[in-house]
Design an enzyme around this catalytic site. Structure first.
Site, PDB file in Angstrom:
ATOM      1  N   HIS A   1      -2.731  12.374  -2.222  1.00  0.00           N
ATOM      2  CA  HIS A   1      -2.188  11.150  -2.811  1.00  0.00           C
ATOM      3  C   HIS A   1      -3.258  10.087  -3.025  1.00  0.00           C
ATOM      4  CE1 HIS A   1      -2.520  10.575   1.430  1.00  0.00           C
ATOM      5  NE2 HIS A   1      -2.321   9.287   1.304  1.00  0.00           N
TER       6      HIS A   1
ATOM      7  N   ASP B   1      -2.766   9.117  10.191  1.00  0.00           N
ATOM      8  CA  ASP B   1      -3.507   8.385   9.165  1.00  0.00           C
ATOM      9  C   ASP B   1      -4.749   7.718   9.762  1.00  0.00           C
ATOM     10  OD1 ASP B   1      -3.339   7.204   6.377  1.00  0.00           O
ATOM     11  OD2 ASP B   1      -3.352   5.337   7.515  1.00  0.00           O
TER      12      ASP B   1
ATOM     13  N   GLU C   1      -6.354  12.808   9.584  1.00  0.00           N
ATOM     14  CA  GLU C   1      -7.060  12.422   8.356  1.00  0.00           C
ATOM     15  C   GLU C   1      -8.349  11.718   8.755  1.00  0.00           C
ATOM     16  OE1 GLU C   1      -7.236   9.367   4.679  1.00  0.00           O
ATOM     17  OE2 GLU C   1      -6.439   8.820   6.641  1.00  0.00           O
TER      18      GLU C   1
ATOM     19  N   ASP D   1      -5.414  -4.476  11.821  1.00  0.00           N
ATOM     20  CA  ASP D   1      -5.583  -3.321  12.712  1.00  0.00           C
ATOM     21  C   ASP D   1      -4.950  -3.593  14.072  1.00  0.00           C
ATOM     22  OD1 ASP D   1      -7.284  -2.414  10.657  1.00  0.00           O
ATOM     23  OD2 ASP D   1      -8.499  -1.329  12.114  1.00  0.00           O
TER      24      ASP D   1
ATOM     25  N   HIS E   1      -2.954   0.402  11.667  1.00  0.00           N
ATOM     26  CA  HIS E   1      -2.636  -0.985  11.321  1.00  0.00           C
ATOM     27  C   HIS E   1      -1.147  -1.096  11.073  1.00  0.00           C
ATOM     28  CE1 HIS E   1      -3.890   1.483   7.844  1.00  0.00           C
ATOM     29  NE2 HIS E   1      -2.709   1.091   7.385  1.00  0.00           N
TER      30      HIS E   1
ATOM     31  N   ASP F   1       0.863  -1.192   0.000  1.00  0.00           N
ATOM     32  CA  ASP F   1       0.000   0.000   0.000  1.00  0.00           C
ATOM     33  C   ASP F   1       0.897   1.238   0.000  1.00  0.00           C
ATOM     34  OD1 ASP F   1      -2.112   1.769   0.113  1.00  0.00           O
ATOM     35  OD2 ASP F   1      -2.542   1.444   2.237  1.00  0.00           O
TER      36      ASP F   1
HETATM   37  C1  NOJ Z   1      -5.218   6.585   4.320  1.00  0.00           C
HETATM   38  C2  NOJ Z   1      -4.113   6.888   3.373  1.00  0.00           C
HETATM   39  O1  NOJ Z   1      -4.266   8.210   2.924  1.00  0.00           O
HETATM   40  C3  NOJ Z   1      -4.189   5.891   2.250  1.00  0.00           C
HETATM   41  O2  NOJ Z   1      -3.283   6.205   1.233  1.00  0.00           O
HETATM   42  C4  NOJ Z   1      -3.932   4.516   2.799  1.00  0.00           C
HETATM   43  O3  NOJ Z   1      -4.116   3.554   1.784  1.00  0.00           O
HETATM   44  C5  NOJ Z   1      -4.881   4.219   3.945  1.00  0.00           C
HETATM   45  N1  NOJ Z   1      -4.984   5.285   4.887  1.00  0.00           N
HETATM   46  C6  NOJ Z   1      -4.422   3.000   4.694  1.00  0.00           C
HETATM   47  O4  NOJ Z   1      -3.307   3.338   5.458  1.00  0.00           O
END
Ligand code: NOJ
Length: 569
Positions: free
Chosen positions: A338, A230, A272, A200, A133, A90
Site C-alpha cells: 500500500h 507497523d 514492517e 510517537d 504513534h 494517513d
Molecule cells: C508504515 C505504513 O505502511 C504507512 O502506510 C504509514 O503511513 C506509516 N507506517 C505511518 O504509520
C-alpha cells in the site's frame, strides 16, 4: 490414439509420484505450528474493497460478501489495513481509538460476523497494529497536551526546547519538515517520526508497553490470528539517543511476541522494518524468539532492480544475505504494497535505473526514494513480465503477500495524493463505480480511464476467461500450495547456466523442487547438473526434463518460468 495412450501412461507413471511427494509433505506440515510459513496472505483495506450499504465506502458487510471470492483465489490469511476510528489523515495509520471499529466501516457485530465467516472458510485474519504513534486526536494525546501533570503526559515524548536534530530523520521527506513540533497548548515540542499529526508513543514508559499488550490481548480475543506490526524500528528506538543511530530495544519484540502467544499459542507477528539483513537478525531474535515474520524489504528492492534491468547479481546477493534465519522465523515476500516501493537501499545509480524503467516521470516518484505505482502500470501491462514477477513472488523462500487488485492487474491513479494512488477501489465488474458501490460517487474515485479502467479490468470479466490474469494467478496459488517445500524447506541458489536465469532449489523431507526464472525478455538456455541425474517433472506444462549426458538443458522463453519436482526412481 497414440497420443491418448502416451498421456494416459504419463498420468499413471508421473502423477502418483507427484502426489505421493505431496502426501509425505502434508504430514511434515502437520508437525509444526508455523501456519504463517505456508500461507497466502492477501492485504486489503475494508474501505475500498466492497460497499454493502451504498454510502460510497467499503465496509465489513461488503467484505463478508466477498469472502467466497478470496477463498476461491486460495487466500489463507487476510491482512486488514487499519480499521479503527481515525481522522483519516494517513489513511487509518493515525488511530484515534484502539479498541473499536471505525463506524464508517461497520459495527463490532459486523466485525465478529466477519471473523466467523472467514474462519468458516479456513481463512485467518491478521491486522495492522499501529502503535508507534497515535493520532493527535487520540484522547491520550489530547489529555497529555492539556496538562503537564496529566497521567498521559509521559506517554508521549516531549522536549522543552527544539532539539538540535529536529529536521533530521523524517520518514516522508518532501512532506515533513522535521520530527519535532511545537504543541501550542503546553508550549513544549513533541516527537513525531512520521507526519506531525502522529505523535510517537513513549515505549520507555512501562504503562505504554502494558497498554499495547492490552490492545494485542483485546484483538486476539476478537478472533485475530496475528498482527502486521507497523513501523517497528521506530517503536523500539529510544529517541533521546538521537534520530540518526538511536539505541534500539529489541527485547520489546520478544516481550510482545511472548505476550501474544501467552494469549493465543499460534499468534504471529509480521514486522514492517526496512533494515539491513544484519539488523533483521535482531528482529527475529537470536533463537527465533523475536517476532516471527519480517517483510523482506532488502530482497524486494533488489528484485525490482533485477526486474527493471535483467541484472541479477544484487538480487542473488540479497537472497543469500537474508538466508540465515532461525527455524521459527520466516520472511514475507511481496511485490507491491500500500506504500511506495522503497528503493532507498539501492545505490543512486541503481535507483535511477529502476526509475528509468518503472517510474520515469517525477509524478511517479516519491519521498526521494520510491515509486508510487502498481505493478501492472510499472510493467506497461506486459503480461509476460507480470507473470515472471508473480511466479517469483510465489517461489521465493518465505510467505507470499499479495495486494488486493494485483491479481487482476489493477492500475493506479497518479492524480491522487502521495500513496493514495495505489489505494483505489477494488474493480468487481464493469457497472458504474466498478461494482464497488451503488452510490453515485465512491468516497475515493475508481479507475475509469485508460488500460486499467474498471471497464477493462475487473473480476467478473476475468473470472469467465480462463486465460485472464486472475485465472492464471488462481492456478499459480494452487501450484504454490502444492509445494510446501518453499515455505518450510531448505534452499540453495543454483548456477543455472545463464546470467539472466535465477535458479533455486528446495529440499524438504526427501522432496526436491527446482524453479527457474528468466529475467531477460529474450529466450535463454539454462544448463545445470544435479546429483543422480534425476528426471525433472514439470509442474506447469507437460515438459518433463530428462538429463542428457549428465546435464539438464532447459530452454526458457523470454521472461519464462519453470517449476519442477525431482522424480523419485
Ligand atoms: C508504515 C505504513 O505502511 C504507512 O502506510 C504509514 O503511513 C506509516 N507506517 C505511518 O504509520
Amino acid at each position: 490414439m497414440k497420443h491418448v495412450f502416451s498421456t494416459l501412461l504419463l498420468a499413471i507413471l508421473i502423477l502418483p509420484r507427484i502426489c505421493s511427494g505431496q502426501d509425505r509433505l502434508a504430514t511434515v506440515d502437520l508437525k509444526n505450528n508455523y501456519w504463517y510459513k505456508n500461507s497466502i496472505i492477501y492485504n486489503l483495506e475494508v474501505g475500498v474493497f466492497k460497499d454493502s450499504d451504498g454510502d460510497g465506502r467499503g465496509d465489513f458487510q461488503g467484505l463478508i460478501q466477498k469472502l467466497d471470492y478470496l477463498s476461491s483465489l486460495g487466500v489463507d490469511a487476510i491482512w486488514l489495513a487499519p480499521f479503527q476510528p481515525t481522522p483519516g489523515k494517513d489513511d487509518g495509520y493515525d488511530v484515534a481509538d484502539y479498541y473499536t471499529i471505525d463506524e464508517k466501516l461497520g459495527t463490532g457485530g459486523d466485525f465478529a460476523e466477519f471473523i466467523y465467516q472467514a474462519e468458516k472458510r479456513g481463512i485467518r485474519v491478521i491486522m495492522d497494529l499501529v502503535i508507534n504513534h497515535t493520532s493527535d486526536e487520540h484522547p491520550w494525546f489530547k489529555n497529555a497536551r492539556a496538562s503537564k501533570n496529566s497521567k498521559y503526559r509521559d506517554w508521549y515524548i516531549w522536549s522543552e526546547k527544539l532539539p538540535k536534530n529536529h529536521d533530521e530523520g523524517m520518514v516522508f521527506p518532501g512532506f515533513q519538515t522535521g520530527v519535532w513540533k511545537l504543541d501550542s497548548l503546553s508550549g513544549e515540542y513533541f516527537y513525531h517520526r512520521f507526519y506531525d499529526f502522529q505523535p510517537d508513543l513513549n515505549f520507555t514508559n512501562p504503562a505504554v508497553v502494558q497498554e499495547c499488550q492490552r490492545i494485542i490481548g483485546f484483538w486476539l480475543n476478537q478472533g485475530i490470528s496475528g498482527f502486521r506490526l507497523d513501523a517497528v524500528p521506530f517503536i523500539i528506538e529510544i529517541p533521546k539517543t538521537g534520530t540518526e543511530k538511536p539505541k534500539l530495544d529489541y527485547k520489546f519484540l520478544t516481550d510482545i511476541r511472548q505476550f501474544a502467544q501467552s494469549r493465543k499459542a499460534d499468534a504471529a507477528i509480521l514486522g514492517e522494518a526496512n533494515v539491513t539483513p544484519e539488523e533483521n537478525e535482531n528482529y527475529f531474535g537470536g533463537n527465533g524468539d523475536g517476532i516471527q515474520m519480517m517483510f523482506n524489504f532488502f530482497a524486494n528492492q533488489h528484485l525490482f532492480y533485477a526486474l527493471a534491468t535483467g541484472k541479477l547479481d544484487p538480487f542473488k546477493k540479497a537472497i543469500r544475505e537474508t538466508k540465515r534465519i532461525p527455524e521459527a522465523s520466516q520472511w514475507a515476500h511481496f511485490l507491491r504494497n500500500h506504500d511506495e516501493i522503497d528503493l532507498g537501499r539501492l545505490t543512486d545509480k541503481q535507483r535511477q535505473e529502476v526509475y528509468d524503467k518503472f517510474g520515469p516521470d517525477t509524478s511517479m516518484q516519491i519521498y526521494e526514494r520510491g515509486i508510487r505505482r502498481r505493478l501492472a502500470t510499472m510493467m506497461g501491462n506486459n503480461r509476460k513480465h507480470m507473470e515472471l514477477a508473480y511466479s517469483l513472488l510465489f517461489s521465493l523462500p518465505g510467505t507470499p503477500v499479495i495486494r488486493y487488485g494485483d491479481e487482476l492487474g489493477m492500475g493506479d491513479d497518479l492524480r491522487l495524493r502521495e500513496r493514495i494512488s495505489v489505494r483505489t477501489p477494488m474493480q468487481w465488474d464493469d457497472s458504474k463505480n466498478a461494482g464497488f458501490t451503488t452510490a453515485d460517487t465512491a468516497f475515493r474515485p475508481v479507475i475509469d480511464f485508460g488500460e486499467h479502467s474498471y471497464k477493462k479490468v475487473n473480476v467478473a470479466q476475468q473470472r469467465r476467461d480462463s486465460t485472464s490474469l486472475l485465472s492464471w494467478t488462481t492456478d499459480l496459488i494452487r501450484l504454490r500450495k502444492s509445494c510446501p517445500e518453499i515455505g518450510l524447506g531448505n534452499y540453495k541458489l543454483i548456477e543455472a547456466g545463464s546470467p539472466f536465469i535465477f535458479g533455486i532449489q528446495y529440499e524438504l523431507a526427501g522432496e526436491t523442487l527446482v524453479i527457474l526464472h528468466n529475467f531477460s525478455d529474450k529466450p535463454q538456455r539454462s544448463e545445470f547438473t544435479m546429483n543422480g541425474n534425476p528426471l525433472l517433472m514439470d509442474l506447469i506444462n507437460k515438459n518433463d526434463q530428462k538429463p542428457n549426458a549428465g546435464k539438464h538443458t532447459v530452454n526458457m522463453p523470454g521472461y519464462g518460468y519453470k517449476w519442477f519436482r525431482v522424480a523419485k526412481d
